[in-house]
Design an enzyme around this catalytic site. Structure first.
Site, PDB file in Angstrom:
ATOM      1  N   ASP A   1       0.840  -1.194   0.000  1.00 45.69           N
ATOM      2  CA  ASP A   1       0.000   0.000   0.000  1.00 45.69           C
ATOM      3  C   ASP A   1       0.882   1.254   0.000  1.00 45.69           C
ATOM      4  O   ASP A   1       1.979   1.238   0.556  1.00 45.69           O
ATOM      5  CB  ASP A   1      -0.898  -0.029   1.249  1.00 45.69           C
ATOM      6  CG  ASP A   1      -2.061   0.936   1.146  1.00 45.69           C
ATOM      7  OD1 ASP A   1      -2.245   1.552   0.076  1.00 45.69           O
ATOM      8  OD2 ASP A   1      -2.793   1.084   2.138  1.00 45.69           O
TER       9      ASP A   1
ATOM     10  N   THR B   1     -10.582  -7.246  -5.600  1.00 46.21           N
ATOM     11  CA  THR B   1     -11.885  -7.240  -6.275  1.00 46.21           C
ATOM     12  C   THR B   1     -12.534  -5.855  -6.168  1.00 46.21           C
ATOM     13  O   THR B   1     -13.410  -5.520  -6.954  1.00 46.21           O
ATOM     14  CB  THR B   1     -12.834  -8.305  -5.654  1.00 46.21           C
ATOM     15  OG1 THR B   1     -12.758  -8.214  -4.224  1.00 46.21           O
ATOM     16  CG2 THR B   1     -12.445  -9.716  -6.071  1.00 46.21           C
TER      17      THR B   1
ATOM     18  N   ASN C   1     -10.682  -3.010  -6.350  1.00 49.46           N
ATOM     19  CA  ASN C   1      -9.876  -2.039  -7.104  1.00 49.46           C
ATOM     20  C   ASN C   1     -10.492  -1.649  -8.457  1.00 49.46           C
ATOM     21  O   ASN C   1     -10.114  -0.640  -9.044  1.00 49.46           O
ATOM     22  CB  ASN C   1      -8.435  -2.529  -7.314  1.00 49.46           C
ATOM     23  CG  ASN C   1      -7.571  -2.422  -6.079  1.00 49.46           C
ATOM     24  OD1 ASN C   1      -6.633  -3.187  -5.881  1.00 49.46           O
ATOM     25  ND2 ASN C   1      -7.867  -1.453  -5.217  1.00 49.46           N
ATOM     26  N   TRP C   2     -11.471  -2.433  -8.937  1.00 51.47           N
ATOM     27  CA  TRP C   2     -12.156  -2.066 -10.201  1.00 51.47           C
ATOM     28  C   TRP C   2     -12.889  -0.747 -10.052  1.00 51.47           C
ATOM     29  O   TRP C   2     -13.222  -0.109 -11.056  1.00 51.47           O
ATOM     30  CB  TRP C   2     -13.171  -3.150 -10.598  1.00 51.47           C
ATOM     31  CG  TRP C   2     -12.562  -4.489 -10.882  1.00 51.47           C
ATOM     32  CD1 TRP C   2     -12.637  -5.584 -10.073  1.00 51.47           C
ATOM     33  CD2 TRP C   2     -11.826  -4.900 -12.043  1.00 51.47           C
ATOM     34  NE1 TRP C   2     -11.972  -6.639 -10.661  1.00 51.47           N
ATOM     35  CE2 TRP C   2     -11.473  -6.251 -11.861  1.00 51.47           C
ATOM     36  CE3 TRP C   2     -11.421  -4.239 -13.215  1.00 51.47           C
ATOM     37  CZ2 TRP C   2     -10.734  -6.967 -12.803  1.00 51.47           C
ATOM     38  CZ3 TRP C   2     -10.692  -4.955 -14.149  1.00 51.47           C
ATOM     39  CH2 TRP C   2     -10.364  -6.303 -13.939  1.00 51.47           C
TER      40      TRP C   2
HETATM   41  C1  FPP Z   1      -1.759   0.356  -3.369  1.00 50.74           C
HETATM   42  O1  FPP Z   1      -1.325   1.680  -3.477  1.00 50.74           O
HETATM   43  C2  FPP Z   1      -1.316  -0.395  -4.484  1.00 50.74           C
HETATM   44  C3  FPP Z   1      -2.093  -0.968  -5.441  1.00 50.74           C
HETATM   45  C4  FPP Z   1      -3.544  -0.917  -5.481  1.00 50.74           C
HETATM   46  C5  FPP Z   1      -1.487  -1.696  -6.532  1.00 50.74           C
HETATM   47  C6  FPP Z   1      -0.345  -2.553  -6.119  1.00 50.74           C
HETATM   48  C7  FPP Z   1       0.485  -2.752  -7.286  1.00 50.74           C
HETATM   49  C8  FPP Z   1       1.821  -2.710  -7.315  1.00 50.74           C
HETATM   50  C9  FPP Z   1       2.716  -2.590  -6.155  1.00 50.74           C
HETATM   51  C10 FPP Z   1       2.521  -2.834  -8.583  1.00 50.74           C
HETATM   52  C11 FPP Z   1       2.714  -4.225  -8.986  1.00 50.74           C
HETATM   53  C12 FPP Z   1       1.644  -4.453  -9.889  1.00 50.74           C
HETATM   54  C13 FPP Z   1       1.462  -5.477 -10.637  1.00 50.74           C
HETATM   55  C14 FPP Z   1       0.352  -5.294 -11.552  1.00 50.74           C
HETATM   56  C15 FPP Z   1       2.223  -6.731 -10.606  1.00 50.74           C
HETATM   57  P1  FPP Z   1      -2.432   2.812  -3.520  1.00 50.74           P
HETATM   58  O2  FPP Z   1      -2.665   3.182  -4.927  1.00 50.74           O
HETATM   59  O3  FPP Z   1      -3.634   2.364  -2.756  1.00 50.74           O
HETATM   60  O4  FPP Z   1      -1.677   3.942  -2.746  1.00 50.74           O
HETATM   61  P2  FPP Z   1      -2.352   5.119  -1.918  1.00 50.74           P
HETATM   62  O5  FPP Z   1      -3.164   4.478  -0.826  1.00 50.74           O
HETATM   63  O6  FPP Z   1      -1.168   5.862  -1.378  1.00 50.74           O
HETATM   64  O7  FPP Z   1      -3.149   5.936  -2.884  1.00 50.74           O
END
Ligand code: FPP
Length: 232
Positions: A12, A58, A60-61
């Site tokens: 995260d 599920t 994240n969409w």
């Molecule tokens: C959470 O950060 C991260 C994700 C939803 C995606 C996780 C993906 C990766 C680490 C890249 C690797 C990916 C693949 C496809 C293999 P956030 O966007 O929720 O961060 P925030 O809470 O700071 O906005």
């Protein structure tokens, strides 16, 4: 140091990492993906047996169409990179979650990567993609009900072990340790059945900044905890 057999990781903080640098969110995801690759190799060197990463839930969409489509492209790149560099990697890899909702070309790449890496000898990496614990349990309940309806067994025959064997994670042990980065203290529908007795460790580091030394700190904290599994 007593190394867990299986560590689960909620990656995260990619968005916040980018925001702090006035960069687009996607740069955060891309840096997060590079960090994932590096950390996998470091965990392999450490001798860890299993590690599961939460890459796409599920839920994240519900993010913007642009972000979802960028994340899917990043996954394509990630898989292509694994196909191209198969010889340089020592780990095994598979995917948990409902693959059927992903684009057909992504599903094909996943099947190929899993197959290409199946003879490797190193750490077994499990990537959760379109994964949600409730969805996983729902899919398991559907399969079990079907078998009861077909007369394969009676409802009384259903045990915890049987339910575990219908989950996506049926072929490997539950994680002893869960790590979540970026200071959030939630499970977010991740491995809820499998984490019933696990130790939870929360790091303030944002995912792109989370390195092997941070993972070792989590293992050290885990080593200092007493696991009782409900007993004394
Ligand atoms: C959470 O950060 C991260 C994700 C939803 C995606 C996780 C993906 C990766 C680490 C890249 C690797 C990916 C693949 C496809 C293999 P956030 O966007 O929720 O961060 P925030 O809470 O700071 O906005």
């Amino acid at each position: 140091m007593n190394l867990p057999e299986h560590i689960a990781v909620i990656m995260d903080g990619n968005g916040r990492w980018a925001k702090k640098r006035f960069l687009p969110r996607m740069v955060g995801h891309r840096t997060g993906s590079e960090n994932l690759k590096k950390l996998i190799n470091d965990c392999d060197d450490l001798g860890l047996k299993h590690i599961t990463f939460y890459a796409f839930s599920t839920e994240n969409w519900k993010r913007s169409q642009e972000e979802v489509s960028n994340l899917m492209d990043l996954l394509r790149e990630y898989l292509d990179d694994h196909i191209k560099n198969e010889k340089d990697n020592n780990f095994k890899i598979d995917f948990i979650g409902d693959m059927s909702k992903l684009a057909p070309d992504i599903q094909e790449k996943m099947v190929l990567v899993r197959k290409l890496y199946s003879t490797h000898k190193g750490i077994f990496v499990h990537i959760a993609m379109n994964y949600g614990s409730r969805d996983e349990i729902t899919r398991a309940v559907r399969k079990i009900s079907q078998e009861v309806r077909d007369g394969s067994f009676e409802p009384e025959d259903i045990t915890e072990e049987m339910i575990s064997s219908y989950l996506d994670t049926s072929s490997y042990p539950d994680p002893e340790l869960l790590i979540r980065t970026s200071g959030e203290m939630r499970l977010s529908n991740f491995l809820m059945w499998q984490l019933a007795y696990s130790e939870f460790y929360f790091s303030d580091k944002l995912w792109p900044d989370f390195k092997i030394k941070d993972l070792l700190e989590a293992v050290e904290a885990y080593n200092n905890r007493e696991r009782r599994f409900g007993g004394r």
